[in-house]
Design an enzyme around this catalytic site. Structure first.
Site, short mmCIF file in Angstrom:
data_model
loop_
_atom_site.label_atom_id
_atom_site.label_comp_id
_atom_site.label_asym_id
_atom_site.label_seq_id
_atom_site.Cartn_x
_atom_site.Cartn_y
_atom_site.Cartn_z
N ASP A 8 0.88 -1.16 0.00
CA ASP A 8 0.00 0.00 0.00
C ASP A 8 0.93 1.23 0.00
O ASP A 8 2.10 1.13 0.37
CB ASP A 8 -0.87 -0.03 1.27
CG ASP A 8 -1.61 1.27 1.48
OD1 ASP A 8 -2.30 1.69 0.54
OD2 ASP A 8 -1.50 1.85 2.58
N ASP A 10 -0.16 5.19 0.69
CA ASP A 10 -0.41 6.24 1.69
C ASP A 10 -0.58 5.65 3.08
O ASP A 10 -1.44 4.79 3.29
CB ASP A 10 -1.65 7.04 1.29
CG ASP A 10 -1.45 7.72 -0.06
OD1 ASP A 10 -0.50 8.50 -0.18
OD2 ASP A 10 -2.24 7.45 -0.98
C1 XBP Z 1 -5.07 6.34 0.08
C2 XBP Z 1 -6.23 7.00 -0.50
C3 XBP Z 1 -6.07 8.06 -1.51
C4 XBP Z 1 -5.28 9.25 -1.02
C5 XBP Z 1 -5.42 10.45 -1.93
O1 XBP Z 1 -4.73 5.25 -0.73
O2 XBP Z 1 -7.36 6.65 -0.13
O3 XBP Z 1 -7.36 8.48 -1.89
O4 XBP Z 1 -5.75 9.66 0.25
O5 XBP Z 1 -5.08 10.15 -3.25
P1 XBP Z 1 -3.79 4.00 -0.23
P2 XBP Z 1 -6.06 10.54 -4.46
O6 XBP Z 1 -3.74 3.98 1.28
O7 XBP Z 1 -4.51 2.81 -0.81
O8 XBP Z 1 -2.43 4.21 -0.84
O9 XBP Z 1 -6.50 11.95 -4.25
O10 XBP Z 1 -5.21 10.37 -5.70
O11 XBP Z 1 -7.22 9.57 -4.42
MG MG Z 2 -2.96 3.28 3.14
#
Ligand code: XBP
Ligand code: MG
Length: 256
Positions: A8, A10
């Site tokens: 993953d 973020d």
């Molecule tokens: C995290 C998310 C993303 C980010 C923002 O994804 O939910 O929406 O917060 O990015 P993960 P975008 O934890 O799966 O990496 O604005 O491009 O959606």
């Molecule tokens: Mg995440």
């Protein structure tokens, strides 16, 4: 046998939400003359909505000063998200969010053993490129051979599609991979695809209830605070710990 780690982005590779995505959303609001600002607590509550544009639409639906017509809200969310994505990339160039402790070490030690790396994320590809090209250089796609992002799926996490696509690109069975995640939605996505999940707690999901991971701990840099305990050894979390946790899960799942 673990042949790949599905990362993953973020919250897991880096703590990008509070000082990255949140700030970029606020800059996008400002650039369009909107008075909206997401403070840290409000953003934390919004994070249960996966996907930045989906998050915007969810928030707009609750605001009295947002456009009333659904079409106008969708149009506005597109433009705001486009601006937000550009600002996030600029932020990652100007003040890049560091990788979380222990991430690089696990990637390097696992690759040295021939384990493959992939990305399974809800975030937009431009964000992944901005973050990973900073930390791994222009050749970052040689580190992460498969990258499945928000644009690549019809349904974002907690739907398993992102993990299924990742496995299919790697030509692996779910039990030949392990996912590393930080959020309940991410855990649900990996689990529904049949991939064992290790959870590294992030700022925003520090206390979120998660009961279905093979292991949960405070970060990959430490062996303290993990449930179940990692394998015996020094340093941060390594491949032998991931194998240990996945094997324990297999033995449990084979009990009558
Ligand atoms: C995290 C998310 C993303 C980010 C923002 O994804 O939910 O929406 O917060 O990015 P993960 P975008 O934890 O799966 O990496 O604005 O491009 O959606
Ligand atoms: Mg995440």
């Amino acid at each position: 046998m673990i042949r790949a780690i599905l990362w993953d982005v973020d919250g897991t590779l880096a703590e990008t939400e509070r000082d990255g995505h949140r700030v970029a959303f606020n800059l996008a609001f400002e650039s369009m003359g909107l008075p909206w600002r997401w403070d840290e607590a409000h953003y934390g509550a919004l994070l249960r909505i996966t996907g930045g544009r989906e998050r915007l639409l969810h928030d707009m639906a609750r605001r009295s000063d947002a456009p009333v017509l659904a079409d106008e809200r969708i149009e506005l969310s597109r433009e705001l998200h486009r601006r937000k994505t550009a600002r996030y990339a600029a932020l990652m160039r100007e003040q890049p969010t560091p990788l979380r402790d222990g991430v690089r070490e696990l990637i390097e030690s696992a690759r040295a053993e021939g384990v493959r790396m992939a990305i399974a994320t809800t975030t937009s590809r431009a964000n992944v490129v901005a973050l990973l090209s900073h930390h791994f250089g222009a050749q970052w796609t040689q580190v992460f051979e498969t990258v499945v992002c928000g644009e690549d799926v019809r349904h974002k996490k907690p739907d398993p599609e992102v993990y299924r696509r990742c496995l299919s690109a790697l030509a692996l069975e779910p039990n030949e991979a392990v996912a590393i995640e930080d959020s309940p939605g991410g855990v649900a996505a990996a689990q529904a695809a049949g991939v064992p999940v290790v959870v590294t707690r992030s700022e925003y999901f520090a206390d979120a209830p998660i009961d279905s991971a093979v292991a949960i701990g405070p970060g990959l840099h430490t062996r303290d605070g993990w449930r179940p305990a990692p394998a015996l050894g020094p340093g941060g979390i390594g491949m032998e710990d991931l194998r240990h946790w996945c094997m324990q899960m297999e033995s449990v799942s084979h009990l009558p």
